[in-house]
Motif scaffolding. Structure first.
Motif, short mmCIF file in Angstrom:
data_model
loop_
_atom_site.label_atom_id
_atom_site.label_comp_id
_atom_site.label_asym_id
_atom_site.label_seq_id
_atom_site.Cartn_x
_atom_site.Cartn_y
_atom_site.Cartn_z
N SER A 117 20.07 -3.20 15.42
CA SER A 117 21.31 -3.25 14.64
C SER A 117 22.53 -2.78 15.42
O SER A 117 23.66 -3.05 15.01
CB SER A 117 21.17 -2.44 13.35
N SER A 118 22.33 -2.15 16.55
CA SER A 118 23.47 -1.73 17.38
C SER A 118 23.71 -2.67 18.56
O SER A 118 24.57 -2.40 19.39
CB SER A 118 23.26 -0.29 17.88
N TRP A 176 19.27 -6.37 7.09
CA TRP A 176 20.41 -5.47 7.30
C TRP A 176 21.07 -5.12 5.96
O TRP A 176 21.41 -3.96 5.71
CB TRP A 176 21.42 -6.10 8.25
N PHE A 177 21.26 -6.11 5.10
CA PHE A 177 21.88 -5.85 3.80
C PHE A 177 21.00 -4.94 2.93
O PHE A 177 21.52 -4.13 2.16
CB PHE A 177 22.19 -7.15 3.06
N ARG A 178 19.67 -5.07 3.04
CA ARG A 178 18.79 -4.17 2.28
C ARG A 178 18.98 -2.73 2.74
O ARG A 178 18.92 -1.79 1.95
CB ARG A 178 17.32 -4.57 2.46
N GLU A 179 19.20 -2.53 4.03
CA GLU A 179 19.33 -1.19 4.59
C GLU A 179 20.76 -0.66 4.49
O GLU A 179 20.97 0.55 4.49
CB GLU A 179 18.89 -1.21 6.06
N ASN A 180 21.74 -1.55 4.45
CA ASN A 180 23.15 -1.15 4.47
C ASN A 180 23.86 -1.67 3.23
O ASN A 180 24.45 -2.75 3.24
CB ASN A 180 23.83 -1.70 5.73
N LYS A 196 30.52 -8.28 8.39
CA LYS A 196 29.88 -7.32 9.29
C LYS A 196 28.38 -7.58 9.38
O LYS A 196 27.81 -7.59 10.48
CB LYS A 196 30.13 -5.89 8.84
N GLY A 197 27.73 -7.80 8.26
CA GLY A 197 26.29 -8.06 8.26
C GLY A 197 25.94 -9.29 9.07
O GLY A 197 24.96 -9.31 9.82
N ALA A 249 23.75 -9.41 12.48
CA ALA A 249 22.54 -10.26 12.50
C ALA A 249 22.56 -11.24 13.66
O ALA A 249 21.53 -11.46 14.32
CB ALA A 249 22.42 -11.01 11.17
N GLU A 250 23.70 -11.84 13.94
CA GLU A 250 23.78 -12.78 15.06
C GLU A 250 23.53 -12.10 16.39
O GLU A 250 22.77 -12.60 17.22
CB GLU A 250 25.13 -13.50 15.05
#
Length: 153
Positions: free
Chosen positions: A6-7, A65-69, A83-84, A88-89
């Motif tokens: 994710s970073s 990512w959306f589930r976590e953020n 942002k998500g 992801a890309e």
């Protein structure tokens, strides 16, 4: 635990790294495609006589990512979605690059041959990938569905 990758920030810039890795492993006809309809990035190449297609679904990572953020109360929906998608890309390109690099390293070390390293992504004579064929046919090579425990698939 934070969602892996994710970073990551390099995104499509990892394409050159993937191409160089594949060429050093002996691949030819290396190409990439961003398929907006299927929401995935795709690497295609020929390696030791095998046609290989590796799709990575960007949307799957975005969903994780959306589930976590979760969106905060002061964050605009559009900003959160943008942002998500960007995360992801970048993550999808990084995951593809690292996975291909790992497979190439395993081949170079003699742990795996081409067929073993890329088996699910190798094209069969009818054009399907091996991984698709063993999960979507009723033939003798059909795998039973995986057991799902604790949300893992």
């Amino acid at each position: 635990m934070a969602l892996p990758y994710s970073s990551s920030t390099a995104g499509q810039a990892r394409e050159k790294e993937i191409r160089d890795t594949l060429r050093s492993a002996g691949a030819s006809a290396v190409g990439f495609m961003v398929d907006g309809d299927a929401d995935q990035i795709i690497a295609q190449f020929r390696l030791h006589g095998r046609e290989v297609t590796i799709p990575v679904r960007v949307g799957a990572y975005a969903e994780a990512w959306f589930r976590e953020n979760k969106k905060g109360p002061r964050t605009k929906e559009a900003d959160h979605a943008t942002k998500g998608r960007k995360v992801a890309e970048s993550a999808a390109w990084a995951i593809m690059a690292d996975w291909i690099k790992a497979q190439a390293a395993m081949m170079a070390a003699g742990f795996l041959n081409t067929d073993t390293a890329f088996l699910p992504h190798i094209h069969l004579p009818d054009g399907r990938r091996v991984g698709d064929a063993i999960t979507s046919t009723d033939g003798p090579l059909r795998l039973p569905p995986p057991e799902v425990k604790g949300g893992d698939a």
